[in-house]
Design an enzyme around this catalytic site. Structure first.
Site, PDB file in Angstrom:
ATOM      1  N   HIS A 249       0.872  -1.180   0.000  1.00  0.00           N
ATOM      2  CA  HIS A 249       0.000   0.000   0.000  1.00  0.00           C
ATOM      3  C   HIS A 249       0.904   1.223   0.000  1.00  0.00           C
ATOM      4  CE1 HIS A 249      -2.995   2.910   1.203  1.00  0.00           C
ATOM      5  NE2 HIS A 249      -3.945   1.999   1.094  1.00  0.00           N
ATOM      6  N   ARG A 269      -6.654  10.343  -0.030  1.00  0.00           N
ATOM      7  CA  ARG A 269      -6.469  10.812  -1.405  1.00  0.00           C
ATOM      8  C   ARG A 269      -7.806  10.885  -2.138  1.00  0.00           C
ATOM      9  NH1 ARG A 269      -3.243   6.586  -3.491  1.00  0.00           N
ATOM     10  NH2 ARG A 269      -3.345   5.601  -1.454  1.00  0.00           N
TER      11      ARG A 269
END
Ligand code: FAD
Length: 630
Positions: A249, A269
């Site tokens: 990740h 994000r």
């Protein structure tokens, strides 16, 4: 002679995360006596940690979304190596599974007009993740547990016993699957608290044990992720596929060292957060790969406009699939443009009002304040890649979750195929529900097919001796030292960027560690002895690490969660190849062989443009496309 506690069930589900609970509910709903076994406390699974949400093309926020768009996004994210039948079932069934959760009491965040709200996530064309703030997994587990309790209450009404048809065995670790000839006949386990042994006599076992992250030093995974289900399947004669594909990740915490690797959700994000380097540059614009060039904004202005007008703008490259973002961060840090603590900056403070950040990302706000003394409403976070998810797992039949061993089923992160070489965020929670249900149904149907015939439990004495061995040895190795060396080796030599000589070196280390692991000792008795538990888990971590390294060595290309420095390109010939791992019942002779991926069905392949497919497929496959498109 020794005595063991014994229980008889129709279906034994190993794992009480989303996949295990959904499988158990299904098996019980189909009238099967079902046991749920989990090595941690009931409710403490990875699913509970899931933050961002469950991906399902419900079209609540953008009505252009549908299963075909979701299918395409999933295949693109997996770089077309996915088991396409699984990707199809997943995309078609995920909305029903989310609505079903709601019917069972899940309280999702809502849109203004009262529908289940859906958020943006990397690689998903439309807002698609049904969520509950950044605590979606908690709500999912709470709801599934509530459903188990509701079924137990029904059983009490009918049988006078809450546990007549579904019973939870918590803090109970399975160490071996038991067989009768070729077929599954049960499982051998121990109670973590007392160290006493327990035998489950059952013709069908569903593995739902999650992933393998604890073989790496920097990981978002917690202590249970020792690859148990992967190893149990392998030792029972099933195959693992795609083990070279590990998802790093892009955003784990990098500071302070004690919490390194803890996840920073992609929702940061998705909700507008941007990645910058030490020069203040939004560097993701420099890393848009050719295959995604037409789908992502090339200027900050366009990327920013996308958050409010998705119809007329392309998404910002911070929302590229995870493998792309993780590699980009890795490259920036290597180029000397990292943050002071060795990551990059992730800033949401300059993008959203403080109150909105606290409302949308309460866990992130709390996590950074408590663990790093950083206020994410006022300053950027520092983040870097962390081992997060394994795309590889037990090779299963897409429709039923059946492995190649009769009576063995798998669902969730322990199974392989669905996500190809790279999973899109949010696609795991929906995978658990879709394939958990299918595996539960598959196991129930298998039990029905046996009629009155029940396989006999064998191999209990051997499983007992194997589990006891670390307690009976004197003066051997410390299991924590072996574990630490394995974690460092996998992180440094089989991590985000791989090279032939380094992976080969890792294999030599793993071989030696396997030897050392057979000589580990755990002073103290059977009563809650974590050293003993780790000594048992080491067998699984080493076996799984060997599969990862062997497959990583064999695959001479870069694709999704497998990046070879010495073979940087994605090669169409390799897309057709699945790497299949097998081993002997004692864990020796781990073999990895190539197998050809089945061609995609005509009606699915023609959902894509030929021009896009030409970036991934061989000429032969494109000819198949042309034939299907006629
Ligand atoms: P788990 O939920 O991990 O459950 C595994 C179970 O198996 C546990 O009960 C464990 O005790 C049991 N078990 C293991 N070994 C044994 C054994 N030997 N004997 C008995 N029991 C055993 N995915 C998304 O789609 N969206 C997200 O927003 C998201 N966020 C995430 C955030 C974090 C921090 C993490 C770590 C992951 C996230 N993921 C997300 C991924 C997702 O949460 C996992 O892939 C998923 O929950 C795995 O579910 P599972 O049911 O397969 O396994």
């Amino acid at each position: 002679m020794f005595t063991v506690e014994r229980h008889e069930y129709d279906v034994v589900v190993i794992g009480a995360g989303g996949a295990g609970l959904r499988a158990a509910i299904e098996a019980r709903q189909q009238g099967k006596r079902t046991a749920i076994i989990c090595k941690s406390l009931f409710g403490k699974a990875h699913t509970v940690m899931a933050e961002g949400g469950a991906a399902a093309a419900m079209g609540n926020v953008n009505s252009d979304d549908n299963w075909m768009v979701h299918f395409r996004d999933t295949m693109r994210g997996g770089k077309f190596l996915n088991n396409w039948r699984m990707a199809e079932l997943h995309a078609k069934e995920a909305p029903d599974r989310v609505w079903e959760l709601e019917a069972w009491g899940a309280l999702f965040d809502r849109t203004k007009d009262g529908k289940i709200s859906q958020r943006n996530f990397g690689g998903h064309e439309y807002p698609r993740l049904a969520h509950v703030g950044d605590r979606t997994g908690l709500e999912m587990i709470r709801t599934l547990q509530q459903r188990v309790v509701a079924l137990q209450q029904e059983d009490f009404e009918v049988h006078g016993d809450y546990e007549a048809y579904i019973k939870v065995f918590a803090e109970c670790t399975v160490t071996r699957l038991l067989k009768d000839g070729d077929a599954i006949s049960g499982a051998f386990a121990y109670w973590r608290e007392t160290g006493k042994f327990i035998v489950f006599d059952a013709p069908a076992v569903v593995l739902a044990t999650g992933g393998i992250g604890k073989s790496f030093v920097v990981t978002s995974n917690s202590w249970e992720y020792t690859g148990d289900g992967h190893a149990l399947a392998l030792l029972a004669g099933a195959n693992l596929i795609n083990m070279e594909f590990i998802q790093f990740h892009p955003t784990g915490m990098v500071w302070p060292p004690s919490v390194r690797g803890i996840l920073v959700t992609e929702s940061v994000r998705g909700d507008g957060g941007v990645l910058t380097n030490s020069e203040g540059r939004r560097f993701m614009f420099d890393y848009i790969p050719d295959v995604f060039k037409d789908k992502y904004a090339t200027t900050e202005e366009e990327g920013d406009r996308w958050y409010t007008d998705q119809a007329n703008n392309r998404r910002p490259p911070e929302l590229l699939p995870r493998d792309e973002v993780a590699r980009a961060i890795n490259a920036e840090v290597k180029a000397g443009r990292g943050s002071p603590q060795g990551g990059v900056f992730l800033d949401v403070s300059s993008r959203l009002p403080a109150a909105e950040i606290i409302k949308r990302l309460p866990s992130m706000h709390h996590q950074f304040k408590e663990l790093a003394d950083v206020d994410i409403t006022a300053e950027p976070m520092q983040v870097g890649p962390t081992c997060h998810y394994v795309m590889g797992g037990v090779e299963v039949d897409a429709d039923t979750g059946a492995a190649s061993v009769p009576g063995l089923f798998a669902a969730g992160e322990v199974s392989g195929g669905m996500h190809g070489s790279n999973r899109l965020g949010g696609n795991s929670l929906s995978d658990l529900l879709v394939f958990g249900r299918r595996a539960g149904a598959g196991a129930a149907a298998y039990v029905d097919s046996l009629g009155a015939k029940r396989p006999q439990v064998t191999g209990v004495e051997e499983a007992h001796a194997e589990a006891l061995a670390p307690l009976e040895r004197q003066g051997g190795e410390n299991p924590y030292e072996v574990h630490h060396e394995l974690q460092r080796t996998m992180n440094d030599l089989v991590g985000i960027i791989r090279k032939e000589n380094e992976v080969a070196e890792a294999l030599q280390v793993v071989e030696k560690l396997k030897e050392r692991a057979t000589n580990t000792t755990a002073p103290g008795g059977k009563i809650y002895n974590p050293g003993w538990h780790l000594a048992i888990d080491l067998r699984n971590m080493l076996l799984v690490s060997e599969c990862v390294a062997k497959a990583a060595l064999l695959r001479q290309e870069s694709r999704g969660g497998h990046t070879r420095d010495d073979y940087p390109a994605m090669e169409p010939e390799w897309r057709r190849k699945l790497l299949v791992c097998s081993a002997k019942p004692d864990g020796s002779d781990v073999q990895v062989v190539e197998k050809t991926q089945v061609s995609m069905r005509g009606d699915l392949i023609t959902l894509f443009d030929r021009a896009e497919l030409s970036k991934y497929l061989t000429e032969d496959e494109l000819a198949e496309y042309d034939a299907a498109a006629k």
